[in-house]
Each structure stands twice: as structure tokens, then as C-alpha cells.
Design a protein around this motif. Structure first.
Motif, PDB file in Angstrom:
ATOM      1  N   TRP A  15      -4.770 -13.374 -51.506  1.00  0.00           N
ATOM      2  CA  TRP A  15      -4.559 -12.254 -52.416  1.00  0.00           C
ATOM      3  C   TRP A  15      -3.430 -12.639 -53.363  1.00  0.00           C
ATOM      4  O   TRP A  15      -2.545 -13.401 -52.991  1.00  0.00           O
ATOM      5  N   VAL A  16      -3.422 -12.076 -54.562  1.00  0.00           N
ATOM      6  CA  VAL A  16      -2.238 -12.101 -55.412  1.00  0.00           C
ATOM      7  C   VAL A  16      -1.612 -10.724 -55.251  1.00  0.00           C
ATOM      8  O   VAL A  16      -2.272  -9.703 -55.469  1.00  0.00           O
ATOM      9  N   LEU A  17      -0.355 -10.707 -54.826  1.00  0.00           N
ATOM     10  CA  LEU A  17       0.360  -9.460 -54.628  1.00  0.00           C
ATOM     11  C   LEU A  17       1.411  -9.286 -55.715  1.00  0.00           C
ATOM     12  O   LEU A  17       1.902 -10.264 -56.287  1.00  0.00           O
ATOM     13  N   LYS A  18       1.777  -8.033 -55.960  1.00  0.00           N
ATOM     14  CA  LYS A  18       2.813  -7.708 -56.943  1.00  0.00           C
ATOM     15  C   LYS A  18       3.685  -6.611 -56.351  1.00  0.00           C
ATOM     16  O   LYS A  18       3.182  -5.697 -55.701  1.00  0.00           O
ATOM     17  N   ASN A  19       5.005  -6.704 -56.608  1.00  0.00           N
ATOM     18  CA  ASN A  19       5.904  -5.657 -56.124  1.00  0.00           C
ATOM     19  C   ASN A  19       6.454  -4.837 -57.288  1.00  0.00           C
ATOM     20  O   ASN A  19       6.116  -5.090 -58.452  1.00  0.00           O
ATOM     21  N   SER A  20       7.299  -3.882 -56.998  1.00  0.00           N
ATOM     22  CA  SER A  20       7.826  -2.972 -58.017  1.00  0.00           C
ATOM     23  C   SER A  20       8.747  -3.664 -59.017  1.00  0.00           C
ATOM     24  O   SER A  20       9.034  -3.110 -60.073  1.00  0.00           O
ATOM     25  N   GLU A  21       9.208  -4.869 -58.699  1.00  0.00           N
ATOM     26  CA  GLU A  21      10.055  -5.646 -59.612  1.00  0.00           C
ATOM     27  C   GLU A  21       9.226  -6.625 -60.444  1.00  0.00           C
ATOM     28  O   GLU A  21       9.762  -7.541 -61.054  1.00  0.00           O
ATOM     29  N   ASN A  22       7.897  -6.432 -60.436  1.00  0.00           N
ATOM     30  CA  ASN A  22       6.955  -7.297 -61.156  1.00  0.00           C
ATOM     31  C   ASN A  22       7.036  -8.754 -60.715  1.00  0.00           C
ATOM     32  O   ASN A  22       6.837  -9.667 -61.509  1.00  0.00           O
ATOM     33  N   GLN A  23       7.319  -8.966 -59.436  1.00  0.00           N
ATOM     34  CA  GLN A  23       7.275 -10.296 -58.842  1.00  0.00           C
ATOM     35  C   GLN A  23       5.905 -10.467 -58.197  1.00  0.00           C
ATOM     36  O   GLN A  23       5.341  -9.515 -57.667  1.00  0.00           O
ATOM     37  N   TYR A  24       5.382 -11.692 -58.250  1.00  0.00           N
ATOM     38  CA  TYR A  24       4.067 -11.994 -57.697  1.00  0.00           C
ATOM     39  C   TYR A  24       4.200 -12.911 -56.498  1.00  0.00           C
ATOM     40  O   TYR A  24       5.147 -13.693 -56.396  1.00  0.00           O
ATOM     41  N   SER A  25       3.218 -12.823 -55.608  1.00  0.00           N
ATOM     42  CA  SER A  25       3.176 -13.677 -54.431  1.00  0.00           C
ATOM     43  C   SER A  25       1.725 -13.956 -54.054  1.00  0.00           C
ATOM     44  O   SER A  25       0.865 -13.090 -54.219  1.00  0.00           O
ATOM     45  N   LEU A  26       1.459 -15.152 -53.567  1.00  0.00           N
ATOM     46  CA  LEU A  26       0.163 -15.463 -52.967  1.00  0.00           C
ATOM     47  C   LEU A  26       0.275 -15.110 -51.486  1.00  0.00           C
ATOM     48  O   LEU A  26       1.272 -15.439 -50.837  1.00  0.00           O
ATOM     49  N   TRP A  27      -0.761 -14.459 -50.960  1.00  0.00           N
ATOM     50  CA  TRP A  27      -0.703 -13.973 -49.575  1.00  0.00           C
ATOM     51  C   TRP A  27      -2.035 -14.216 -48.887  1.00  0.00           C
ATOM     52  O   TRP A  27      -3.082 -13.888 -49.449  1.00  0.00           O
ATOM     53  N   PRO A  28      -2.030 -14.778 -47.665  1.00  0.00           N
ATOM     54  CA  PRO A  28      -3.282 -15.031 -46.950  1.00  0.00           C
ATOM     55  C   PRO A  28      -4.056 -13.738 -46.684  1.00  0.00           C
ATOM     56  O   PRO A  28      -3.460 -12.711 -46.336  1.00  0.00           O
ATOM     57  N   ASP A  29      -5.369 -13.807 -46.856  1.00  0.00           N
ATOM     58  CA  ASP A  29      -6.179 -12.591 -46.707  1.00  0.00           C
ATOM     59  C   ASP A  29      -6.296 -12.098 -45.278  1.00  0.00           C
ATOM     60  O   ASP A  29      -6.661 -10.961 -45.045  1.00  0.00           O
ATOM     61  N   PHE A  30      -5.949 -12.930 -44.298  1.00  0.00           N
ATOM     62  CA  PHE A  30      -6.048 -12.508 -42.901  1.00  0.00           C
ATOM     63  C   PHE A  30      -4.818 -11.729 -42.439  1.00  0.00           C
ATOM     64  O   PHE A  30      -4.806 -11.148 -41.361  1.00  0.00           O
ATOM     65  N   SER A  31      -3.789 -11.694 -43.268  1.00  0.00           N
ATOM     66  CA  SER A  31      -2.534 -11.063 -42.888  1.00  0.00           C
ATOM     67  C   SER A  31      -2.365  -9.730 -43.625  1.00  0.00           C
ATOM     68  O   SER A  31      -2.749  -9.600 -44.784  1.00  0.00           O
ATOM     69  N   ALA A  32      -1.768  -8.764 -42.948  1.00  0.00           N
ATOM     70  CA  ALA A  32      -1.537  -7.447 -43.556  1.00  0.00           C
ATOM     71  C   ALA A  32      -0.619  -7.585 -44.768  1.00  0.00           C
ATOM     72  O   ALA A  32       0.312  -8.386 -44.765  1.00  0.00           O
ATOM     73  N   ILE A  33      -0.910  -6.817 -45.793  1.00  0.00           N
ATOM     74  CA  ILE A  33      -0.079  -6.822 -46.999  1.00  0.00           C
ATOM     75  C   ILE A  33       1.244  -6.131 -46.668  1.00  0.00           C
ATOM     76  O   ILE A  33       1.251  -5.012 -46.154  1.00  0.00           O
ATOM     77  N   PRO A  34       2.367  -6.786 -46.964  1.00  0.00           N
ATOM     78  CA  PRO A  34       3.673  -6.214 -46.618  1.00  0.00           C
ATOM     79  C   PRO A  34       3.977  -4.934 -47.411  1.00  0.00           C
ATOM     80  O   PRO A  34       3.509  -4.759 -48.539  1.00  0.00           O
TER      81      PRO A  34
END
Length: 60
Positions: A15-34
């Protein structure tokens, strides 16, 4: 055989994730999104996620 870290595994679906500070992260799809992060693209192959990030960065 040594196990790959899921963040380094080229075959891992991400997944490509984004937080409230507009930072991005790559995250494995088998793991819960933080908490504090939201999925903005995926799940997809690592190369597709990186391409999406590059296009997003160019259009910003």
C-alpha cells in the motif's frame, strides 16, 4: 535461505500510505495500517507504488 524484510522484498504487494503531515510510506498489504495513516494507493506491486509516488510528487 535468509528471509527478506517485507519492506525490502521486491515481490511484496504494498500500500502507499499517507499521514496528516503529508508524509508517504510503503506498507506491506498483509500488515494492519497503523493509526494515523490512510491508504491512498494499492495494494499493488512495489514498482507500481513507486511510480504512483513519483507521479504524485511531480504534480504537487
Amino acid at each position: 535461505m535468509e528471509k527478506l524484510n517485507p519492506f525490502d522484498d521486491e515481490a511484496q504487494t504494498l500500500w502507499v500510505l499517507k499521514n496528516s503531515e503529508n508524509q508517504y510510506s510503503l506498507w506491506p498489504d498483509f500488515s494492519a495500517i497503523p493509526q494515523g495513516w490512510e491508504a491512498v494507493f494499492g495494494p499493488a506491486a512495489r514498482t507500481d507504488c513507486i511510480n504512483w509516488l513519483e507521479l504524485t510528487r511531480r504534480s504537487a
